[in-house]
Structure formats: C-alpha cells, structure tokens
Design an enzyme around this catalytic site. Structure first.
Site, PDB file in Angstrom:
ATOM      1  N   GLU A 234       0.830  -1.221   0.000  1.00  9.43           N
ATOM      2  CA  GLU A 234       0.000   0.000   0.000  1.00  9.43           C
ATOM      3  C   GLU A 234       0.857   1.261   0.000  1.00  9.43           C
ATOM      4  OE1 GLU A 234      -2.605   0.164   3.396  1.00  9.43           O
ATOM      5  OE2 GLU A 234      -3.442   2.117   2.824  1.00  9.43           O
ATOM      6  N   HIS A 270      -5.028   8.288   0.091  1.00  6.64           N
ATOM      7  CA  HIS A 270      -3.580   8.386  -0.075  1.00  6.64           C
ATOM      8  C   HIS A 270      -3.117   9.030  -1.371  1.00  6.64           C
ATOM      9  CE1 HIS A 270      -2.506   5.063   3.076  1.00  6.64           C
ATOM     10  NE2 HIS A 270      -3.290   6.009   3.557  1.00  6.64           N
ATOM     11  N   HIS A 294      -8.828   0.309  -0.190  1.00  7.08           N
ATOM     12  CA  HIS A 294      -9.110   0.765   1.170  1.00  7.08           C
ATOM     13  C   HIS A 294     -10.108   1.911   1.063  1.00  7.08           C
ATOM     14  CE1 HIS A 294      -5.690  -0.781   3.980  1.00  7.08           C
ATOM     15  NE2 HIS A 294      -6.540  -1.722   3.603  1.00  7.08           N
ATOM     16  N   ASP A 302      -6.088  14.698   6.989  1.00  8.23           N
ATOM     17  CA  ASP A 302      -6.371  13.330   7.444  1.00  8.23           C
ATOM     18  C   ASP A 302      -6.836  12.440   6.299  1.00  8.23           C
ATOM     19  OD1 ASP A 302      -6.854  11.157   9.200  1.00  8.23           O
ATOM     20  OD2 ASP A 302      -8.980  11.633   9.134  1.00  8.23           O
ATOM     21  N   ASP A 304      -8.099   9.427   6.798  1.00 10.17           N
ATOM     22  CA  ASP A 304      -8.871   8.308   7.343  1.00 10.17           C
ATOM     23  C   ASP A 304     -10.202   8.674   7.991  1.00 10.17           C
ATOM     24  OD1 ASP A 304      -7.000   6.010   6.875  1.00 10.17           O
ATOM     25  OD2 ASP A 304      -5.662   7.361   7.941  1.00 10.17           O
TER      26      ASP A 304
END
Ligand code: RNT
Ligand code: ZN
Length: 428
Positions: A234, A270, A294, A302, A304
C-alpha cells in the site's frame, strides 16, 4: 395492532419495490439480479475502528503518522470486547462480511512476544471466532506503534539490524496469513503498509527506496504453499511527520508490484485530492494481478475519515462493477474515528460502501455504453444524469430486508441502545 402495522408497511415496501423494479427494467437493469450479486461481494471490515488502532501488544498510543482523534467513551480494550462490538456491528451491516486484523491484535496470554516472533497460534482465538461466524479473515503486518519504528523508518531504515527485525515481522505475518487461509479454506489478503518517510526535504530520495526494495525482496522471496494469500503493498502520498517524502510512494509500489506480480492496495485517502482513484483501476489491472481498495475519505490533512456515500466512492464502485473483475479486486474499509460511537462508525462506512455497490449494480450501463459507442455523447451524459434519480431507495430497502438487517432509522436506534447498555459502562 402492531402486527397489522407491520404487514401494512411490508405491503407498501413490496409495492414501492415493484414500481422501482419496473422503472429499472425499462432501462435494461434487473434489480433482483443486482440484489443477489451484491449479497455475494465480500467487504472486509477493519478491526482497528473498534479500539482506535491501539492493539493489544502494549502500545498506549498510535504512531506512524496516522491518528485516531477524539475521546468518545467505549473503546474496546481487549479481544473479548472487540469481538463483541464487531459481532454487534455485523448484525447491522448487510452483505458478506470479512474481518481485517493487524498483527498487533495478537493474543499472547499476557506473555511479551515481539513482532518478529509472532506465530499463527497467537491468532487462534480469532480463527475460532471467524469459524463460528462463518466469515473470512484478512491480515496486516504492523510496522508502527513499536519502539523500532519510532525513528520513522522500518523496512528502509539505515540500520541493517532494524531492517532485519522488520523483515522477520513481514515473513512471520505472511505465515500467519497462510495459516488463516489453511484453517478457513479461503483467500486471505495480507496487506503491507509502512510509515517510512521524512518530515522535511530529503537529500537522498533513492537510498531508502533501494533499501525498501531489498527488504521487500526478502519478505516476498519465500513462496507460500498455495495461492490463497493475496500479498498486497500500500502506497501513500504523505503522513503526519512524513510530509515531504514517503519511501513507499505510488510509483515505487506500482513498479515493485508489477515486477513481483503481487497486489497493490489503493487507499482512497492516499492521493492528491483531485486525483481519481476510480480512474486508476482499469489501468492498474492491466499490469498488477490484484487490487485491494481501502475505502476511506481524506479530509484536509487526514486520510482516514469515515467513508461516506459520495461521488468518489460511487465512482470507485462503478469501476469495480463495470470492469467485472471481482475475483481480482478485494474491498476493505480503512478509517478510524474516535470521536463518535465506534459501532456507528463501522456501520455508517460499511453501509455506505454497500449502497455505492448497489448503486453501481443498478447503473443502466449497457444503454449508456450503446450511446457512447454510437458517438451520441449528449445522450450518454443525459442518461447518466437521469439515472441518478431512479428509485434507488426502494431497492436498497428490499436488500436490507432480504439480508435481515434493520433499515436506516432502526439501526440508528439499535446502535444507541448498545451505546447506553454496553459502551457507556466501559468509560473512556
Ligand atoms: C495508513 C494506511 C494503513 C492503515 C492501517 C491501520 O495510512 O492507510 O492501511 O490505515 O494499516
Ligand atoms: Zn489504508
């Protein structure tokens, strides 16, 4: 009285579904088929939303440039609580579920077992639980929240001894993933992400990448006995404290994975904010054997936040469905929010993904493609736009009912009740 009300609403739901079905049929879409296809697509639910990515191996803080901010009460503090919470969340999530573990969730019965010495036996509790729930497991080596990762470097560290420690960890994790595959007679995604990178401008961008390549070669050299373990790597654009340079960049892993013939994990948080992850899928599948997605949502710094049913998610799911490469694309959640009810965080994200998949399965793609092939681009755009207001919710409700999970308002109530009965009793 109550009974009559229920049956009345069931009749209403049936009528709305049949009306919706008629509208989709007119555009060449089979709603029953969409529902049964969706029920067969597995979604890997990440264990780490339940405990703020802390794990059970002694760390009390998360490191590696990722952060679960918030202090909502009720974090799962041990495996019993985590399994209980996940089991409850599963009851509110439709579809085929898997559970995604990290190495730091090993159960070592109070014994200190370092990451390079982990063995399949440390996960037997998880395997038993997965068997009981009849779900698959996925796995991740943990290259953060450990004294030997505190410099910000692991597999690309300058110190060969530190690199070797992490190589041993990577190897141990592949064997653990293999044991899951053997025990559960199922595939297991084993996804490798490392935090390595520099806060500020490096003088040497090549050195760490050469070292990472060498370490990965050692980890993936060992052939596993069958092809049930899906090895994936990843990439990331930047992390907290690695803003200027990340060793495992997209280009690095794109090259590495195609050379090694292993999978790549595309984390939606990402990439540059205007980059389309959906657009990468068709290109990458030409050169990379398997992709892991993901599902995550980047918000400013951020990467996430809880995934929501927005256009980015819809576009990724549309690509996955349109390409029909289900056996080469593995879907997983990856976010962490410690500021709200953690069960609800799991459920909101998982249901969003399920909605986006259903929405994609209900797309009148054949008709849209016909227009594209005929060069009728205004009609292609018009139909895409018209498709947005088709009666999607009637089909979604039907799917939830078929999966025996509560509809929207009801699951919210159940999550609140669990909060007051179970989570609030745990404290902060
Ligand atoms: C970090 C990566 C990675 C982690 C998990 C916990 O930026 O996205 O996937 O979130 O391994
Ligand atoms: Zn990720």
């Amino acid at each position: 009285m109550e009974k009559r009300k229920r049956s009345d609403s069931a009749t209403e739901d049936e009528a709305s579904y049949l009306e919706a079905k008629g509208k989709y049929t007119a555009l060449g879409v089979d709603t029953d088929h969409a529902i049964s296809t969706l029920a067969s697509i597995p979604l890997s639910i990440h264990c780490w939303q339940g405990d703020d990515v802390i794990g059970f191996d002694g760390a009390d803080q998360l490191s590696g440039g990722i952060m679960a901010t918030g202090s909502h009460p009720g974090r799962a503090r041990n495996s019993a609580e985590l399994r209980q919470d996940a089991g409850f969340a599963f009851s509110l999530i439709p579809g085929k579920k898997r559970f995604n573990l990290h190495a730091m969730y090993a159960e070592t019965q109070g014994k200190k077992v370092d990451r390079d010495a982990l063995e399949p036996s440390h996960f037997s509790g998880w395997i038993d639980w997965a068997k009981e729930l009849k779900i698959g497991l996925d796995f991740n080596p943990t290259f953060f929240s450990h004294p030997l990762s505190e410099s910000g470097f692991t597999l690309s560290h300058q110190d060969a001894e530190i690199r070797k420690f992490w190589v041993r960890h990577g190897l141990a994790c592949r064997r653990i993933a293999q044991s899951f595959a053997d025990e559960l007679k199922d595939h297991v995604v084993n996804n490798l992400w490392i935090p390595d990178g520099y806060k500020d401008i490096p003088a040497d961008r090549l050195g760490p990448r050469l070292r990472l390549q060498e370490s990965l070669d050692e980890i993936y050299r060992e052939a596993l006995p069958n092809n049930r373990v899906v090895d994936a790597v990843e990439s990331k654009l930047f992390g907290i404290g690695s803003e200027s340079y990340v060793v495992g960049s997209h280009e690095f892993y794109m090259g590495y994975a195609s050379k090694r013939n292993i999978g790549i994990c595309l984390d939606m948080g990402h990439f540059h904010p205007t980059e389309s992850v959906a657009d990468k899928i068709s290109s990458m599948l030409l050169f990379i054997p398997r992709l892991v997605i993901h599902f995550s949502r980047g918000v400013r710094w951020d990467s996430d936040h809880i995934i929501l049913w927005n256009e980015d998610l819809q576009n990724v799911c549309k690509e996955v469905v349109r390409i029909k490469a289900g056996d080469r694309v593995f879907l997983a959640l990856d976010y962490f929010d410690a500021s709200i009810n953690r069960i609800a965080a799991w459920v909101i994200g998982a249901r969003s993904v399920q909605k986006a998949l259903l929405y994609a399965l209900l797309e009148p793609i054949e008709k849209i493609r016909e227009r594209e092939q005929a060069g009728d681009y205004f009609k292609r755009l018009a139909l895409m736009e018209e498709a947005k207001t088709l009666p999607f919710t009637a089909v979604w409700d039907r799917y939830c009912a078929a999966q025996s999970v509560p509809p929207e308002q009801e699951w919210i109530e159940s999550a609140s009740t669990y909060e007051s009965k179970v989570l609030e009793k745990r404290g902060r």
